[in-house]
Design a protein around this motif. Structure first.
Motif, PDB file in Angstrom:
ATOM      1  N   TYR A  19       0.842  -1.207   0.000  1.00  0.00           N
ATOM      2  CA  TYR A  19       0.000   0.000   0.000  1.00  0.00           C
ATOM      3  C   TYR A  19       0.876   1.255   0.000  1.00  0.00           C
ATOM      4  O   TYR A  19       0.618   2.215  -0.735  1.00  0.00           O
ATOM      5  CB  TYR A  19      -0.895  -0.034   1.231  1.00  0.00           C
ATOM      6  CG  TYR A  19      -1.876   1.119   1.334  1.00  0.00           C
ATOM      7  CD1 TYR A  19      -2.997   1.183   0.521  1.00  0.00           C
ATOM      8  CD2 TYR A  19      -1.671   2.132   2.268  1.00  0.00           C
ATOM      9  CE1 TYR A  19      -3.891   2.241   0.627  1.00  0.00           C
ATOM     10  CE2 TYR A  19      -2.565   3.189   2.389  1.00  0.00           C
ATOM     11  CZ  TYR A  19      -3.680   3.230   1.564  1.00  0.00           C
ATOM     12  OH  TYR A  19      -4.549   4.283   1.680  1.00  0.00           O
ATOM     13  N   SER A  20       1.936   1.229   0.814  1.00  0.00           N
ATOM     14  CA  SER A  20       2.842   2.379   0.886  1.00  0.00           C
ATOM     15  C   SER A  20       3.568   2.566  -0.437  1.00  0.00           C
ATOM     16  O   SER A  20       3.747   3.706  -0.911  1.00  0.00           O
ATOM     17  CB  SER A  20       3.877   2.169   2.006  1.00  0.00           C
ATOM     18  OG  SER A  20       3.240   1.907   3.229  1.00  0.00           O
ATOM     19  N   MET A  21       3.988   1.449  -1.047  1.00  0.00           N
ATOM     20  CA  MET A  21       4.759   1.542  -2.285  1.00  0.00           C
ATOM     21  C   MET A  21       3.926   2.117  -3.425  1.00  0.00           C
ATOM     22  O   MET A  21       4.461   2.769  -4.326  1.00  0.00           O
ATOM     23  CB  MET A  21       5.289   0.148  -2.677  1.00  0.00           C
ATOM     24  CG  MET A  21       6.349  -0.400  -1.731  1.00  0.00           C
ATOM     25  SD  MET A  21       7.727   0.741  -1.467  1.00  0.00           S
ATOM     26  CE  MET A  21       8.421   0.823  -3.103  1.00  0.00           C
ATOM     27  N   ILE A  22       2.609   1.887  -3.403  1.00  0.00           N
ATOM     28  CA  ILE A  22       1.741   2.465  -4.446  1.00  0.00           C
ATOM     29  C   ILE A  22       1.838   3.989  -4.403  1.00  0.00           C
ATOM     30  O   ILE A  22       1.995   4.659  -5.427  1.00  0.00           O
ATOM     31  CB  ILE A  22       0.279   2.009  -4.242  1.00  0.00           C
ATOM     32  CG1 ILE A  22       0.152   0.518  -4.583  1.00  0.00           C
ATOM     33  CG2 ILE A  22      -0.666   2.836  -5.114  1.00  0.00           C
ATOM     34  CD1 ILE A  22      -1.215  -0.053  -4.289  1.00  0.00           C
ATOM     35  N   VAL A  71       5.728   7.969   4.864  1.00  0.00           N
ATOM     36  CA  VAL A  71       5.284   7.950   6.267  1.00  0.00           C
ATOM     37  C   VAL A  71       4.570   6.631   6.575  1.00  0.00           C
ATOM     38  O   VAL A  71       4.788   6.016   7.634  1.00  0.00           O
ATOM     39  CB  VAL A  71       4.353   9.157   6.547  1.00  0.00           C
ATOM     40  CG1 VAL A  71       3.688   9.029   7.906  1.00  0.00           C
ATOM     41  CG2 VAL A  71       5.133  10.456   6.462  1.00  0.00           C
ATOM     42  N   GLN A  72       3.717   6.184   5.647  1.00  0.00           N
ATOM     43  CA  GLN A  72       3.013   4.906   5.842  1.00  0.00           C
ATOM     44  C   GLN A  72       4.026   3.760   5.949  1.00  0.00           C
ATOM     45  O   GLN A  72       3.862   2.857   6.776  1.00  0.00           O
ATOM     46  CB  GLN A  72       2.078   4.649   4.661  1.00  0.00           C
ATOM     47  CG  GLN A  72       0.882   5.567   4.591  1.00  0.00           C
ATOM     48  CD  GLN A  72      -0.347   4.971   5.240  1.00  0.00           C
ATOM     49  OE1 GLN A  72      -0.529   3.754   5.241  1.00  0.00           O
ATOM     50  NE2 GLN A  72      -1.182   5.816   5.823  1.00  0.00           N
ATOM     51  N   PHE A  73       5.050   3.823   5.111  1.00  0.00           N
ATOM     52  CA  PHE A  73       6.056   2.753   5.125  1.00  0.00           C
ATOM     53  C   PHE A  73       6.829   2.743   6.446  1.00  0.00           C
ATOM     54  O   PHE A  73       7.040   1.677   7.044  1.00  0.00           O
ATOM     55  CB  PHE A  73       7.012   2.952   3.942  1.00  0.00           C
ATOM     56  CG  PHE A  73       8.046   1.868   3.811  1.00  0.00           C
ATOM     57  CD1 PHE A  73       7.723   0.645   3.229  1.00  0.00           C
ATOM     58  CD2 PHE A  73       9.333   2.063   4.291  1.00  0.00           C
ATOM     59  CE1 PHE A  73       8.668  -0.361   3.118  1.00  0.00           C
ATOM     60  CE2 PHE A  73      10.285   1.069   4.190  1.00  0.00           C
ATOM     61  CZ  PHE A  73       9.955  -0.144   3.603  1.00  0.00           C
ATOM     62  N   ARG A  78       3.509   0.139  13.316  1.00  0.00           N
ATOM     63  CA  ARG A  78       2.521   0.640  14.275  1.00  0.00           C
ATOM     64  C   ARG A  78       1.116   0.613  13.699  1.00  0.00           C
ATOM     65  O   ARG A  78       0.141   0.650  14.442  1.00  0.00           O
ATOM     66  CB  ARG A  78       2.891   2.063  14.696  1.00  0.00           C
ATOM     67  CG  ARG A  78       4.232   2.144  15.424  1.00  0.00           C
ATOM     68  CD  ARG A  78       4.718   3.575  15.561  1.00  0.00           C
ATOM     69  NE  ARG A  78       3.774   4.405  16.271  1.00  0.00           N
ATOM     70  CZ  ARG A  78       3.920   5.711  16.452  1.00  0.00           C
ATOM     71  NH1 ARG A  78       4.977   6.314  15.943  1.00  0.00           N
ATOM     72  NH2 ARG A  78       3.008   6.401  17.096  1.00  0.00           N
ATOM     73  N   LEU A  79       0.998   0.561  12.376  1.00  0.00           N
ATOM     74  CA  LEU A  79      -0.320   0.518  11.750  1.00  0.00           C
ATOM     75  C   LEU A  79      -0.736  -0.927  11.520  1.00  0.00           C
ATOM     76  O   LEU A  79       0.049  -1.862  11.741  1.00  0.00           O
ATOM     77  CB  LEU A  79      -0.282   1.277  10.414  1.00  0.00           C
ATOM     78  CG  LEU A  79       0.119   2.765  10.509  1.00  0.00           C
ATOM     79  CD1 LEU A  79       0.309   3.352   9.125  1.00  0.00           C
ATOM     80  CD2 LEU A  79      -0.956   3.544  11.264  1.00  0.00           C
TER      81      LEU A  79
END
Length: 425
Positions: A19-22, A71-73, A78-79
């Motif tokens: 998801y982060s890589m997208i 940031v998501q990566f 934690r997510l």
């Protein structure tokens, strides 16, 4: 597994890393496309007349997506480990981001009607316009988080602007507020203006904390008092209610100076970023720290979430409420100082209606009118949304009456969404 979870599971899932890589790949792709559009001389020249600074704006959008993915990566541990993609989560996403999506559609329509809107200078002007209002919205968010409000914000902006403007005029100005030049350091009128607002903030806080008066009524009363006090001061002889002008440049530079002018010499037309932008960012960080990293901030959320539980938990509600309105008043005073410096002038009607815009921006940004919920990031988004709407609609010369209708509709939708979320709990 309950029905909602089952609904969510009806789609497919992506790992948090994927998801982060997208976002990272999409951001990188937009960055490269925009960069190519900006640096290829022939392409840029041939399309410049129709797309203006669109390549640069695409670069900025790419950077934002890239940072979001990054940031998501970095926070993937934690997510949640996976992201569910389904019709239910998609509809929830559109529901939660309806205002932002509507804004993007509106910006697209404005760009089609008036392509000149796609200029970096327009974006920077919107940031400049939004900065003082962001400071005011950050001040009012405290009272909203405790399920209250503060109607005195706009009038305090006017009071602060009149006080600071009256003391910082040029010696050779033809209509001095006091009839004579006051040789005083810039810092003292600023502190006096903010201090005057704090005094009225103390009154609001006292009325709410001591008498358990609803903040709407308490701040409405204080709003009237502030406007009366500002008008009396403004009407003093020899000024006699004449607009204050002739502001000293060492003060007006606080709102009119620019940084990074002619950055790297890439574009001589680049006029720099208004000094108001980093000032507003500083207060964003400060208020974020107060709300998230201090006991006071946690008490504010606790009172807004459940006042009785907060009392039982030992929260000093009286003192917390008092400080909520004092901090808010200080922020309104700073907002008034910035507005006076930005416009190099002041009247007692400065800030009229700002409190409604600030409340609306907070609600659009996710601050719940039912209390206990609100983030600085959301408030920044809300203020930017309203600034883009205001600037964009003026840019295409839309009637002010229609502008009010559109702003009112957005506020109504934002509150309806907030109430729907609250009723679902």
């Amino acid at each position: 597994m309950n029905s909602s979870q089952a609904g969510a599971r009806s789609g497919f899932s992506l790992s948090r890393t994927s998801y982060s890589m997208i976002f990272i790949i999409a951001g990188g792709a937009l960055f490269l496309v925009g960069l190519l559009g900006a640096v290829i001389p022939g392409l840029n020249t041939s399309l410049k007349a129709s797309i203006y600074d669109l390549p640069i704006l695409v670069v900025l959008i790419g950077i934002i997506l890239f940072l979001r993915g990054g940031v998501q990566f970095l926070r993937r541990a934690r997510l949640s480990s996976e992201v569910i993609i389904s019709g239910r989560t998609a509809s929830q996403f559109f529901f939660n981001n309806a205002i932002i999506i509507a804004l993007l559609v509106l910006v697209g329509v404005i760009c089609v009607i008036q392509p000149m809107f796609m200029q970096v200078t327009v974006v920077l002007d919107i940031f400049k316009l939004a900065s003082p209002r962001l400071v005011i919205a950050l001040g009012i968010c405290f009272s909203l988080i405790i399920a209250g409000t503060d109607l005195s914000a706009g009038r305090m902006v006017g009071l602060s602007a009149v006080i600071v403007g009256s003391m910082l005029q040029n010696a050779d100005y033809g209509h001095l507020f006091f009839g004579k030049y006051i040789d005083i350091s810039v810092i003292w009128p600023i502190l006096i203006a903010i201090g005057a607002c704090i005094c009225f903030g103390l009154i609001s806080g006292f009325l709410v904390a001591q008498f358990k008066m609803h903040p709407f009524i308490a701040t409405l009363a204080v709003q009237v008092m502030v406007y009366g006090a500002a008008s009396l001061y403004f009407d003093m002889s020899p000024n006699n209610s004449q607009p204050i002008g002739g502001i000293r440049t060492d003060f007006s530079s606080i709102g009119q100076a620019r940084i990074f002018e002619g950055l790297f010499g890439l574009d001589k037309s680049f006029k720099g970023i208004s000094i108001l932008v980093p000032i507003a960012l500083f207060f964003c960080v400060l208020i974020w720290f107060v709300l998230n990293k201090t006991v006071f901030g946690k008490n504010v959320y606790a009172i807004g979430g459940n006042r009785e539980a907060a009392v039982v938990s030992g929260v000093n509600v009286y003192v917390t409420i008092l400080f909520i309105f004092v901090i808010g008043a200080a922020m309104y005073g700073i907002g008034g100082v910035l507005e006076a410096a930005r416009t190099a002038g002041a009247t007692n009607n400065y800030g009229n209606g700002y409190e409604l815009d600030a409340i609306a921006a907070c609600v659009v940004g996710g601050v719940s009118l039912n209390g206990g919920i609100g983030k600085v990031g959301g408030i920044v988004s809300g203020v930017l949304i309203f600034s883009v709407i205001q600037y964009g609609l003026q840019f295409i010369s839309l009637s002010p009456m229609w502008q009010q209708i559109i702003k009112g509709a957005i506020i109504a939708i934002a509150v309806a969404i907030d109430m729907t979320k609250y009723n679902k709990k």
